[in-house]
Design a protein around this motif. Structure first.
Motif, mmCIF file in Angstrom:
data_model
loop_
_atom_site.group_PDB
_atom_site.id
_atom_site.type_symbol
_atom_site.label_atom_id
_atom_site.label_comp_id
_atom_site.label_asym_id
_atom_site.label_seq_id
_atom_site.Cartn_x
_atom_site.Cartn_y
_atom_site.Cartn_z
ATOM 1 N N UNK A 120 0.802 -1.221 0.000
ATOM 2 C CA UNK A 120 0.000 0.000 0.000
ATOM 3 C C UNK A 120 0.838 1.277 0.000
ATOM 4 N N UNK A 121 2.159 1.153 -0.179
ATOM 5 C CA UNK A 121 2.952 2.375 -0.323
ATOM 6 C C UNK A 121 3.429 2.576 -1.754
ATOM 7 N N UNK B 3 3.540 -9.554 17.198
ATOM 8 C CA UNK B 3 4.699 -9.520 18.092
ATOM 9 C C UNK B 3 4.403 -8.578 19.254
ATOM 10 N N UNK B 8 9.792 -5.075 20.825
ATOM 11 C CA UNK B 8 10.291 -3.885 20.133
ATOM 12 C C UNK B 8 10.996 -2.951 21.098
ATOM 13 N N UNK B 45 11.596 3.869 17.046
ATOM 14 C CA UNK B 45 11.038 2.525 17.093
ATOM 15 C C UNK B 45 10.088 2.380 18.266
ATOM 16 N N UNK B 52 1.258 1.487 18.058
ATOM 17 C CA UNK B 52 0.426 0.321 17.771
ATOM 18 C C UNK B 52 -0.247 -0.168 19.060
ATOM 19 N N UNK B 53 0.503 -0.127 20.158
ATOM 20 C CA UNK B 53 -0.043 -0.584 21.426
ATOM 21 C C UNK B 53 -1.317 0.179 21.791
ATOM 22 N N UNK B 57 -2.518 6.710 15.827
ATOM 23 C CA UNK B 57 -1.491 7.015 14.839
ATOM 24 C C UNK B 57 -0.571 8.150 15.285
ATOM 25 N N UNK B 60 3.093 7.592 15.268
ATOM 26 C CA UNK B 60 3.727 7.543 13.947
ATOM 27 C C UNK B 60 3.957 8.945 13.391
ATOM 28 N N UNK B 67 12.078 12.231 12.150
ATOM 29 C CA UNK B 67 12.860 12.041 10.935
ATOM 30 C C UNK B 67 13.240 13.388 10.318
ATOM 31 N N UNK C 2 5.959 -14.150 11.615
ATOM 32 C CA UNK C 2 6.347 -12.765 11.866
ATOM 33 C C UNK C 2 7.423 -12.680 12.922
ATOM 34 N N UNK C 6 11.036 -10.980 12.851
ATOM 35 C CA UNK C 6 11.455 -9.994 13.854
ATOM 36 C C UNK C 6 12.801 -10.353 14.453
ATOM 37 N N UNK C 40 15.411 -1.583 10.946
ATOM 38 C CA UNK C 40 14.394 -0.778 11.631
ATOM 39 C C UNK C 40 13.179 -0.598 10.707
ATOM 40 N N UNK C 43 11.139 -3.521 10.960
ATOM 41 C CA UNK C 43 10.366 -3.480 12.192
ATOM 42 C C UNK C 43 9.123 -2.605 12.040
ATOM 43 N N UNK C 44 9.271 -1.463 11.353
ATOM 44 C CA UNK C 44 8.115 -0.606 11.110
ATOM 45 C C UNK C 44 7.061 -1.370 10.317
ATOM 46 N N UNK C 46 6.590 -4.541 10.296
ATOM 47 C CA UNK C 46 5.972 -5.517 11.192
ATOM 48 C C UNK C 46 4.956 -4.845 12.106
ATOM 49 N N UNK C 47 5.201 -3.587 12.434
ATOM 50 C CA UNK C 47 4.283 -2.861 13.310
ATOM 51 C C UNK C 47 3.070 -2.333 12.544
ATOM 52 N N UNK C 48 3.015 -2.595 11.255
ATOM 53 C CA UNK C 48 1.891 -2.109 10.458
ATOM 54 C C UNK C 48 2.060 -0.680 9.990
ATOM 55 N N UNK C 49 3.263 -0.131 10.181
ATOM 56 C CA UNK C 49 3.493 1.257 9.761
ATOM 57 C C UNK C 49 4.211 1.245 8.422
ATOM 58 N N UNK C 50 3.479 0.892 7.365
ATOM 59 C CA UNK C 50 4.140 0.706 6.075
ATOM 60 C C UNK C 50 4.664 2.027 5.513
ATOM 61 N N UNK C 52 5.787 4.534 7.251
ATOM 62 C CA UNK C 52 7.030 4.846 7.954
ATOM 63 C C UNK C 52 8.177 4.002 7.434
ATOM 64 N N UNK C 118 -2.832 -5.953 21.658
ATOM 65 C CA UNK C 118 -2.327 -5.078 20.618
ATOM 66 C C UNK C 118 -3.478 -4.607 19.751
ATOM 67 N N UNK C 121 -3.665 -1.203 13.953
ATOM 68 C CA UNK C 121 -3.837 0.067 13.275
ATOM 69 C C UNK C 121 -3.220 -0.032 11.900
ATOM 70 N N UNK C 122 -3.671 0.814 11.022
ATOM 71 C CA UNK C 122 -3.158 0.797 9.670
ATOM 72 C C UNK C 122 -2.439 2.117 9.427
ATOM 73 N N UNK C 123 -1.103 2.050 9.401
ATOM 74 C CA UNK C 123 -0.351 3.291 9.240
ATOM 75 C C UNK C 123 -0.231 3.677 7.782
#
Lengths: 345, 101, 162
Positions: A120-121, B3, B8, B45, B52-53, B57, B60, B67, C2, C6, C40, C43-44, C46-50, C52, C118, C121-123
């Motif tokens: 999706x990016x 996870x 993390x 990170x 997410x926890x 958003x 993020x 950044x 996953x 990780x 990293x 990891x983003x 994996x966290x659903x923050x595509x 990022x 958890x 969310x969809x980043x």
């Protein structure tokens, strides 16, 4: 699960093979095209019209002596061509090469001839991976331990970073009009008529993108990283045999990706104005249309290379920062105004 | 299965400590800047993990801001290094004693 | 599955981070840090923050680290020489301080009690963009001013005086 895996594998194989096949064909086109433009004959001995020349070239490259400079930084020297080629090989997975949203393979919907429809990016992935190609060149220049190489590497890193800005801004205009990062959405929005193509609605953006694409692929008139006449061959002076071939292939692969991206972003991808394409037939026709459009831009790369002289370095930087960047910003302003006024659908 | 956030966080703490070690132990100006980048990444990170926890958003968005700040920091930092190098022909911070009398 | 990704990414990240801060050659430092940043980015993802993840590669690997590499080559920075006089006190103190910082960060982060579980969310870019130009608009604009200031500052710093 397995069927999905099979479909994705099939797509990867088809697309990757097609992309790799363009390399020898383009080498032939380039040599014959150069000859045509310079009123020569070009390679015409091996096979009909010299078509088998690339095969012979590959054989020659494989059997050439592989020289490693004694003072080179060995690890990075070997790594650099792999980075260049690797980056060039993975960029095109988000490009939709053809329609086919209504056909299925092994009972799994195909969702178009695009390797990663779920990413999706989309465009962002392409830009991100594309920005890594500079590493191959810089490391090659530095690890060879040769002043010409280093100069070529430094020049090209500055060039790539500068033109990436203009290119990203030009792409941003398209994304703004589309409202999605998926390249398939970009294509879908341009279907219907020629005046829906982004090349028509965003002429400035298209011009900026095309010029920046030439610079990003290190092609003449922007091939200052190589510049045979002053830097011998720039970053790959010290490379021979298959390591040189890696850089060579990466350049042509990048050209193919840049052409495919231009077609996708600005020329409606695989859509044919006024024709609705469905089913398997639609898939094949749209892929053919895409390839035809792509061939034009590949030819344009050759055409420009043998027609224009090389820029001077300060001219290059001036064009990038003082010419393209403001123009790309202007294009963004235009898209914003046009969208607010409802001129773009 | 997803996870857990703690994974993390532990990874981020490790990276942060390594970055801090780099900043404290190295003498090359470039390595110090690299260590700072690593620490910023570790912080990013954790921000993304807690984002997410909490299912929000906002974390993020903060990563995005960090950044941008990191980019600004690197631009100025590297420019400083180049200026320093022009003056003392070295980027070793031990030799940077112009401000001392 | 996953979890395997990780662990691999985390191990590679830590190892390359260690190389990045300990190797003598500046080019190797920069390159191994690029590897860390890639991990990293994984990891983003994996966290659903595509978004990022892509931005991480684009900004860090594609721009910031290239800038580092550029400066390393421009200065032709030599590898760091071992100091003439060994400085054990500084070394131990530095390591201890780094360990304390890491442990303290870990302790603080884990001490914060959050509801287990958890939330998905969809980043994606759209949601992030709405936040950026919505509640965070002021900060967003400030960042642009900061970047401009950094740009001008960097130019002034390296400008040669005639």
């Amino acid at each position: 699960m397995w069927a999905e895996l099979a479909v994705t594998t099939a797509k990867v194989v088809v697309v990757a093979l097609a992309m790799v096949t363009t390399v020898p064909i383009m080498v032939w086109v380039e040599r014959r095209g150069a000859a045509f433009i310079q009123d020569r004959l070009g390679p015409n001995r091996v096979g009909p019209l010299g078509l088998f020349q690339p095969v012979i070239d590959v054989v020659k490259l494989i059997f050439k002596e592989d020289v490693t400079p004694a003072a080179a930084n060995k690890g990075l020297y070997y790594l650099a061509p792999l980075i260049s080629l690797g980056v060039a090989m993975v960029t095109f997975i988000v490009i939709p090469f053809g329609a086919g949203h209504d056909v299925s393979l092994f009972g799994v919907p195909l969702r178009g001839l695009i390797v990663a429809p779920d990413l999706n990016v989309g465009v962002l992935y392409l830009l991100a991976i594309g920005s890594l190609s500079v590493y191959g060149i810089v490391l090659a220049g530095w690890s060879s331990n040769n002043k010409y190489s280093l100069l070529g590497g430094l020049r090209s890193s500055a060039q790539l970073i500068s033109y990436e800005l203009a290119m990203t801004l030009a792409v941003l205009g398209v994304l703004m009009a589309t409202g999605s990062l998926h390249l398939s959405d970009v294509v879908a929005r341009q279907s219907g008529a020629v005046w829906h193509w982004n090349a028509v609605t965003q002429v400035i953006g298209f011009a900026v993108f095309l010029v920046a694409a030439f610079a990003e692929t290190n092609r003449l008139p922007f091939d200052l990283a190589e510049a045979e006449t002053e830097l011998v061959a720039g970053y790959h002076v010290e490379y021979s045999s298959m390591k040189f071939a890696c850089f060579f292939m990466a350049e042509y692969l990048n050209m193919a990706t840049a052409s495919a991206l231009t077609v996708t972003l600005f020329f409606g991808g695989g859509t044919l104005p006024g024709v609705t394409l469905t089913g398997w037939l639609g898939l094949f026709v749209s892929t053919a249309v895409f390839v035809a459009k792509m061939c034009f831009f590949l030819w344009l790369f050759v055409w420009v290379r043998w027609s224009l002289p090389r820029f001077r370095y300060d001219q290059l930087m001036q064009l990038g920062w003082k010419g393209l960047l403001p123009l790309a910003t202007l294009n963004l302003v235009w898209v914003g105004i046009a969208m607010t006024m409802g001129w773009l659908r | 299965m997803a996870i857990p956030t703690t994974h993390f966080v532990i990874l981020a703490s490790l990276l942060f400590a390594i970055g801090a070690g780099g900043v404290l132990l190295r003498r090359s100006g470039i390595s110090i800047l690299l260590g700072i980048e690593l620490m910023l990444n570790a912080a990013n990170l954790t921000l993304a993990a807690y984002s997410r926890q909490h299912g929000q958003l906002d974390g993020q968005v903060f990563v995005f801001f960090v950044m941008a700040v990191a980019a600004a920091e690197v631009a100025v930092g590297l420019a400083l290094l180049v200026a320093i190098y022009r003056r003392i022909q070295s980027i070793d911070v031990d030799r940077l004693s112009i401000m001392r009398w | 599955m996953e979890l395997v990704v990780f662990y691999v990414a985390a191990a590679v990240a830590v190892v390359s981070a260690l190389v990045a801060v300990s190797h003598r050659s500046p080019v190797v430092n920069v390159l191994s840090l690029v590897v860390t940043f890639f991990c990293v980015a994984v990891n983003y993802a994996l966290l659903g923050a595509s978004f990022l993840a892509a931005a991480q590669i684009l900004v860090y690997a594609g721009a910031i680290m290239v800038l580092f590499l550029f400066v390393v080559m421009l200065l032709n920075a030599p590898s760091e020489q071992p100091t003439p006089e060994p400085r054990p006190v500084q070394r131990v103190a530095g390591l201890a301080l780094a360990a304390i910082t890491g442990a303290g960060a870990l302790f603080l982060l884990l001490a914060v009690r959050v509801t287990p579980g958890v939330a998905p969310i969809d980043g994606n870019a759209v949601a992030l963009g709405r936040l950026l130009v919505g509640p965070y608009l002021f900060a967003f604009e400030l960042i642009s001013v900061l970047l401009l200031a950094a740009l001008v500052g960097a130019l002034v710093l390296v400008k040669r005086k005639h």
